[in-house]
Design a protein around this motif. Sequence first.
Motif, PDB file in Angstrom:
ATOM      1  N   ALA A  53       0.821  -1.219   0.000  1.00  0.00           N
ATOM      2  CA  ALA A  53       0.000   0.000   0.000  1.00  0.00           C
ATOM      3  C   ALA A  53       0.847   1.258   0.000  1.00  0.00           C
ATOM      4  O   ALA A  53       0.471   2.271  -0.599  1.00  0.00           O
ATOM      5  N   ALA A  54       2.009   1.196   0.640  1.00  0.00           N
ATOM      6  CA  ALA A  54       2.869   2.384   0.697  1.00  0.00           C
ATOM      7  C   ALA A  54       3.325   2.793  -0.701  1.00  0.00           C
ATOM      8  O   ALA A  54       3.404   3.995  -1.016  1.00  0.00           O
ATOM      9  N   LYS A  55       3.614   1.825  -1.540  1.00  0.00           N
ATOM     10  CA  LYS A  55       4.038   2.131  -2.908  1.00  0.00           C
ATOM     11  C   LYS A  55       2.879   2.694  -3.721  1.00  0.00           C
ATOM     12  O   LYS A  55       3.045   3.663  -4.476  1.00  0.00           O
ATOM     13  N   LEU A  56       1.710   2.105  -3.568  1.00  0.00           N
ATOM     14  CA  LEU A  56       0.546   2.583  -4.316  1.00  0.00           C
ATOM     15  C   LEU A  56       0.165   3.994  -3.884  1.00  0.00           C
ATOM     16  O   LEU A  56      -0.171   4.841  -4.726  1.00  0.00           O
ATOM     17  N   ASP A  57       0.230   4.255  -2.593  1.00  0.00           N
ATOM     18  CA  ASP A  57      -0.110   5.599  -2.102  1.00  0.00           C
ATOM     19  C   ASP A  57       0.850   6.645  -2.658  1.00  0.00           C
ATOM     20  O   ASP A  57       0.441   7.762  -2.999  1.00  0.00           O
ATOM     21  N   ARG A  58       2.123   6.318  -2.764  1.00  0.00           N
ATOM     22  CA  ARG A  58       3.090   7.270  -3.282  1.00  0.00           C
ATOM     23  C   ARG A  58       2.867   7.534  -4.770  1.00  0.00           C
ATOM     24  O   ARG A  58       3.050   8.661  -5.247  1.00  0.00           O
ATOM     25  N   ILE A  59       2.472   6.519  -5.519  1.00  0.00           N
ATOM     26  CA  ILE A  59       2.180   6.722  -6.942  1.00  0.00           C
ATOM     27  C   ILE A  59       1.037   7.719  -7.091  1.00  0.00           C
ATOM     28  O   ILE A  59       1.103   8.654  -7.896  1.00  0.00           O
ATOM     29  N   ARG A  60      -0.012   7.549  -6.304  1.00  0.00           N
ATOM     30  CA  ARG A  60      -1.137   8.490  -6.352  1.00  0.00           C
ATOM     31  C   ARG A  60      -0.692   9.896  -5.946  1.00  0.00           C
ATOM     32  O   ARG A  60      -1.087  10.888  -6.568  1.00  0.00           O
ATOM     33  N   ALA A  61       0.136   9.983  -4.925  1.00  0.00           N
ATOM     34  CA  ALA A  61       0.570  11.283  -4.432  1.00  0.00           C
ATOM     35  C   ALA A  61       1.416  12.037  -5.457  1.00  0.00           C
ATOM     36  O   ALA A  61       1.488  13.269  -5.413  1.00  0.00           O
ATOM     37  N   LEU A  62       2.012  11.305  -6.375  1.00  0.00           N
ATOM     38  CA  LEU A  62       2.842  11.925  -7.406  1.00  0.00           C
ATOM     39  C   LEU A  62       2.050  12.247  -8.672  1.00  0.00           C
ATOM     40  O   LEU A  62       2.623  12.486  -9.739  1.00  0.00           O
ATOM     41  N   ASP A  63       0.716  12.243  -8.542  1.00  0.00           N
ATOM     42  CA  ASP A  63      -0.192  12.715  -9.599  1.00  0.00           C
ATOM     43  C   ASP A  63      -0.292  11.778 -10.799  1.00  0.00           C
ATOM     44  O   ASP A  63      -0.731  12.194 -11.877  1.00  0.00           O
ATOM     45  N   ALA A  64       0.103  10.526 -10.642  1.00  0.00           N
ATOM     46  CA  ALA A  64      -0.091   9.565 -11.730  1.00  0.00           C
ATOM     47  C   ALA A  64      -1.483   8.952 -11.631  1.00  0.00           C
ATOM     48  O   ALA A  64      -2.077   8.879 -10.545  1.00  0.00           O
ATOM     49  N   ARG A  65      -1.983   8.515 -12.763  1.00  0.00           N
ATOM     50  CA  ARG A  65      -3.221   7.738 -12.792  1.00  0.00           C
ATOM     51  C   ARG A  65      -2.860   6.295 -12.452  1.00  0.00           C
ATOM     52  O   ARG A  65      -1.969   5.713 -13.060  1.00  0.00           O
ATOM     53  N   LEU A  66      -3.542   5.712 -11.486  1.00  0.00           N
ATOM     54  CA  LEU A  66      -3.217   4.360 -11.035  1.00  0.00           C
ATOM     55  C   LEU A  66      -4.366   3.421 -11.345  1.00  0.00           C
ATOM     56  O   LEU A  66      -5.500   3.660 -10.958  1.00  0.00           O
ATOM     57  N   GLU A  67      -4.059   2.331 -12.054  1.00  0.00           N
ATOM     58  CA  GLU A  67      -5.051   1.292 -12.333  1.00  0.00           C
ATOM     59  C   GLU A  67      -4.562  -0.003 -11.703  1.00  0.00           C
ATOM     60  O   GLU A  67      -3.415  -0.416 -11.901  1.00  0.00           O
TER      61      GLU A  67
END
Length: 324
Positions: free
Chosen positions: A107-121
Amino acid sequence: MPATRLDTARIRAAPRMIDSVFLDSPLYRCEALEAVLGCAVSIKLETANPVRSFKGRGTELVAGLLAENGPRAAVCASAGNLGQALAWSGRGRGLDVTVVASRFAPAAKLDRIRALDARLELVDGDFDMARERAAALARHDGIRLVEDSLDIETCEGAATIGLELVDSATPFDTVLIALGGGALATGVGHVLRTFAPGVEVICVQPSGAPAMTRSWHRRRVVTTEATDTIADGVAGRRPIPEVLDDLLLVADDAVLVEEASIIAGMRMLLDHAGLVVEPSAALGVAAVLEDRARFTDRHVVTIVCGGNVDMDAYHRWIGAAPGH
């Protein structure tokens, strides 16, 4: 010079395109670890940067080239670290970044991807299923598919770590490299083969995700049906043929280590080096723990490649590991 897909002139030029925050990462002798491992140990620390892994070196090259003359959008599959790095590099250049990951990724990796303004699927499967979905999105939307290890920029970005090793004053004879898709191993291995051919390049992979190691030993692609390891960053099932071809030219050995050794390595890096690392980053220490006699009287460099770890899981693992 090995006849890999990598180009030494491009690698030498790469630092000019990479943000300095990812370059010249710390390399230092860790005497506290030496006392428990029984050999000289130096750490190449690739976690002291905004994405806490080496992946930013490669995504800086990818994003820089896209910003100059490519599509303004890109998609990648990621176990977490590549996605963060591409999101960071893309955000700084105004690129539209999509990351496809397993919903079971930390979850920590996924949260950081979102925080960096990327679209996450998220997909209901593993990394290789995410690769398939990312490729489908790239075809449908006509955007750049960034494939870790296959895209040469990811390998040549990682290769700049090798340049820093050979340009350092540290005397070493062995480098231990986490092996997943192969970008780190082929990049660093290419540089060492070219400029320090006497250094032994040893790749390390979990026994629960052995596809690339088995492929290296059999000299052909070997796939597996599943993976079973806490080292999610190196847990692929289907090696890329072109990457295996490169790895066969630059690696001296590829070894597998057990989960208990990975956890013990994480605990030792915490206790003796003060480092909180993800499981993939402890593979080098795990390799020494499982074969101490091999490394006696050697000076080993272990590349600590990532520090993105779910802290709840980390505390469970470290709490269960025996003290040293």
